[in-house]
Design an enzyme around this catalytic site. Structure first.
Site, PDB file in Angstrom:
ATOM      1  CB  CYS A  67      -0.915  -0.005   1.230  1.00  0.00           C
ATOM      2  SG  CYS A  67      -2.065   1.388   1.229  1.00  0.00           S
ATOM      3  CB  CYS A  71      -1.514   3.701   8.127  1.00  0.00           C
ATOM      4  SG  CYS A  71      -2.527   4.363   6.797  1.00  0.00           S
ATOM      5  CB  CYS A  74      -1.035  -0.416   8.229  1.00  0.00           C
ATOM      6  SG  CYS A  74      -1.900  -1.590   7.163  1.00  0.00           S
ATOM      7  CB  CYS A 111     -15.965  -6.825   5.907  1.00  0.00           C
ATOM      8  SG  CYS A 111     -17.317  -6.609   7.040  1.00  0.00           S
ATOM      9  CB  CYS A 142     -18.906  -4.411   4.767  1.00  0.00           C
ATOM     10  SG  CYS A 142     -17.879  -3.108   5.467  1.00  0.00           S
ATOM     11  CB  CYS A 202     -18.525   0.662   8.722  1.00  0.00           C
ATOM     12  SG  CYS A 202     -17.424  -0.212   9.840  1.00  0.00           S
ATOM     13  NE  ARG A 274     -18.101  -4.929  13.084  1.00  0.00           N
ATOM     14  CZ  ARG A 274     -18.419  -4.218  12.000  1.00  0.00           C
ATOM     15  NH1 ARG A 274     -17.512  -3.521  11.382  1.00  0.00           N
ATOM     16  NH2 ARG A 274     -19.648  -4.215  11.545  1.00  0.00           N
TER      17      ARG A 274
HETATM   18  N1  SAM Z   1      -6.781   0.612   3.067  1.00  0.00           N
HETATM   19  C1  SAM Z   1      -8.063   0.895   3.574  1.00  0.00           C
HETATM   20  C2  SAM Z   1      -8.078   2.033   4.541  1.00  0.00           C
HETATM   21  O1  SAM Z   1      -7.080   2.280   5.205  1.00  0.00           O
HETATM   22  O2  SAM Z   1      -9.119   2.670   4.672  1.00  0.00           O
HETATM   23  C3  SAM Z   1      -8.731  -0.289   4.194  1.00  0.00           C
HETATM   24  C4  SAM Z   1      -8.018  -1.299   5.023  1.00  0.00           C
HETATM   25  S1  SAM Z   1      -7.375  -0.765   6.589  1.00  0.00           S
HETATM   26  C5  SAM Z   1      -6.308  -2.095   6.975  1.00  0.00           C
HETATM   27  C6  SAM Z   1      -8.753  -0.843   7.702  1.00  0.00           C
HETATM   28  C7  SAM Z   1      -8.535  -0.417   9.129  1.00  0.00           C
HETATM   29  O3  SAM Z   1      -7.913  -1.455   9.867  1.00  0.00           O
HETATM   30  C8  SAM Z   1      -7.667   0.781   9.404  1.00  0.00           C
HETATM   31  O4  SAM Z   1      -8.326   1.979   9.181  1.00  0.00           O
HETATM   32  C9  SAM Z   1      -7.322   0.597  10.856  1.00  0.00           C
HETATM   33  O5  SAM Z   1      -8.283   1.257  11.662  1.00  0.00           O
HETATM   34  C10 SAM Z   1      -7.403  -0.913  11.070  1.00  0.00           C
HETATM   35  N2  SAM Z   1      -6.077  -1.490  11.332  1.00  0.00           N
HETATM   36  C11 SAM Z   1      -5.098  -1.677  10.420  1.00  0.00           C
HETATM   37  N3  SAM Z   1      -3.998  -2.201  11.004  1.00  0.00           N
HETATM   38  C12 SAM Z   1      -4.290  -2.355  12.318  1.00  0.00           C
HETATM   39  C13 SAM Z   1      -3.545  -2.820  13.442  1.00  0.00           C
HETATM   40  N4  SAM Z   1      -2.292  -3.238  13.339  1.00  0.00           N
HETATM   41  N5  SAM Z   1      -4.165  -2.852  14.648  1.00  0.00           N
HETATM   42  C14 SAM Z   1      -5.437  -2.415  14.765  1.00  0.00           C
HETATM   43  N6  SAM Z   1      -6.183  -1.952  13.730  1.00  0.00           N
HETATM   44  C15 SAM Z   1      -5.612  -1.907  12.530  1.00  0.00           C
HETATM   45 FE1  SF4 Z   2      -2.920   1.144   3.338  1.00  0.00          FE
HETATM   46 FE2  SF4 Z   2      -2.904  -0.047   5.717  1.00  0.00          FE
HETATM   47 FE3  SF4 Z   2      -3.181   2.574   5.587  1.00  0.00          FE
HETATM   48 FE4  SF4 Z   2      -5.200   0.982   4.743  1.00  0.00          FE
HETATM   49  S1  SF4 Z   2      -4.425   1.167   6.831  1.00  0.00           S
HETATM   50  S2  SF4 Z   2      -4.368   2.796   3.723  1.00  0.00           S
HETATM   51  S3  SF4 Z   2      -3.999  -0.734   3.922  1.00  0.00           S
HETATM   52  S4  SF4 Z   2      -1.365   1.393   4.935  1.00  0.00           S
END
Ligand code: SAM
Ligand code: SF4
Ligand code: DTB
Length: 332
Positions: A67, A71, A74, A111, A142, A202, A274
């Site tokens: 990606c 973040c 992530c 989802c 979703c 959501c 949730r």
């Molecule tokens: N890429 C898209 C986005 O960021 O909107 C969708 C997927 S993203 C992985 C969905 C959500 O998962 C993130 O917004 C975050 O809140 C949660 N998430 C991701 N990594 C996580 C982690 N290590 N621990 C807890 N929540 C996490």
């Molecule tokens: Fe990409 Fe992870 Fe951020 Fe979603 S949460 S935008 S998958 S880096």
């Protein structure tokens, strides 16, 4: 403007009569004696939901890793060395085969998540086919695909998408400490596009990222002051991932986590709160307190997108011990 879009905008005007929360009001609730907080949250919960039913959702990563966003939490960001192997978008038929297995195992909502900043034009036909196919299996749909413009949102709505997950993740103040490749305002813009297209929102966030209690509170104040409350509010507890900037973040104290759930329930009485990522690190007792504080939805299945979730039989045993039943589709 389509008739549906017009109707949504009209509904929003009515909703704007709802009083707005201030940070101070929310803080006073968050800081109240724990028993008072839980009693109030459980009272609100019972006024709006069956207290012994929890909605079950199942997740599938349809496009994993690589990606472009950064973040800090992530595993899927190309900016971090998490060791995760990136994959292409899954084929529609494979997604539908997985969805059918989930449906046969009792899931009522499916989802699908993609590690994208936003979907590319060339990906839209495939994601639309996934939504149509999962709907045809009789499940609610979703998706979480990153940022959407209004045209993309309307196309997904037409395909039958029920919910779109797009989290604000933390307070506006703390946001830039966690993510630099997009802004809090970008997130709000996608949420408006989703809402205006008529897809249910959501939206929640992550706690345990080194934020202050005031950031958790302000995140919930932002959600509670949106033109409409999100239908679902996922509260994730950070799963620390090796190789990411947040790998060593101090875990949140369980009582603080439960306070966050209770505040979400009190400020957004009709939303599904949730209990999302992080349940493998929670005791049964902590999860029971979260349900008592008003959480009424979870992800089931042993994998979230890339990280672990409790095994199915562990959740079945927990539900049996607590006398909790799955919520029927449509009630959620
Ligand atoms: N890429 C898209 C986005 O960021 O909107 C969708 C997927 S993203 C992985 C969905 C959500 O998962 C993130 O917004 C975050 O809140 C949660 N998430 C991701 N990594 C996580 C982690 N290590 N621990 C807890 N929540 C996490
Ligand atoms: Fe990409 Fe992870 Fe951020 Fe979603 S949460 S935008 S998958 S880096
Ligand atoms: C949400 O708020 N939590 C889910 C869902 N929306 C897509 C994702 C949790 C991801 C946890 C980390 C992982 O599996 O990589």
């Amino acid at each position: 403007m389509t008739a549906e879009l017009h109707l949504n905008r009209t509904t929003k005007q009515c909703d704007s009569l709802r009083p707005k929360w201030t940070s101070d009001e929310a803080r006073a609730i968050y800081d109240s004696p724990f028993n008072d907080l839980l009693f109030r949250a459980q009272t609100v919960h019972r006024q709006n939901f069956d207290p012994n039913r929890v909605q079950l959702s199942r997740l599938l990563s349809i496009k994993t890793g690589g990606c472009p966003e950064d973040c800090g939490y992530c595993s899927q960001s190309a900016h971090h060395e998490s060791g995760l192997k990136a994959s292409k978008l899954m084929e529609v038929q494979r997604v539908l085969a997985e969805a059918k297995k989930a449906r046969d195992a009792g899931a009522t909502r499916y989802c699908m998540g993609a590690a994208w900043r936003s979907p590319k034009a060339r990906d839209m036909d495939a994601v639309v086919a996934m939504v149509e196919g999962v709907k045809a299996l009789g499940m609610e749909t979703c998706m979480t695909l990153g940022m959407l413009d209004i045209d993309q949102a309307q196309r997904l709505k037409q395909a039958g998408l029920d919910y779109y997950n797009h989290n604000i993740d933390t307070s506006e103040r703390y946001y830039s400490e966690i993510i630099s490749t997009r802004s809090f305002a970008d997130r709000l813009e996608t949420l408006a596009n989703v809402r205006d297209s008529g897809i249910k929102v959501c939206c929640g966030g992550i706690v345990g990222m080194g934020e202050e209690a005031s950031d958790r509170i302000d995140m919930l104040v932002t959600l509670a002051n949106l033109p409409e409350h999100p239908d679902s509010v996922p509260i994730n507890m950070l799963i620390p991932i090796e190789g990411t900037p947040l790998a060593e973040a101090d875990p949140i104290a369980p009582i603080e986590f439960v306070r966050t759930i209770a505040l979400a329930r009190i400020m957004m009485p009709k939303s599904h709160v949730r209990l999302s990522a992080g349940r493998t690190a929670m005791s049964d007792e902590m999860q029971a307190l979260c349900f008592f504080a008003g959480a009424n939805s979870i992800f089931v299945g042993d994998t979230l997108l890339t990280a672990e979730n409790p095994e199915e039989d562990k959740d079945t045993a927990l539900f049996r011990r607590l006398g909790i039943e799955p919520m029927e589709q449509g009630a959620a």
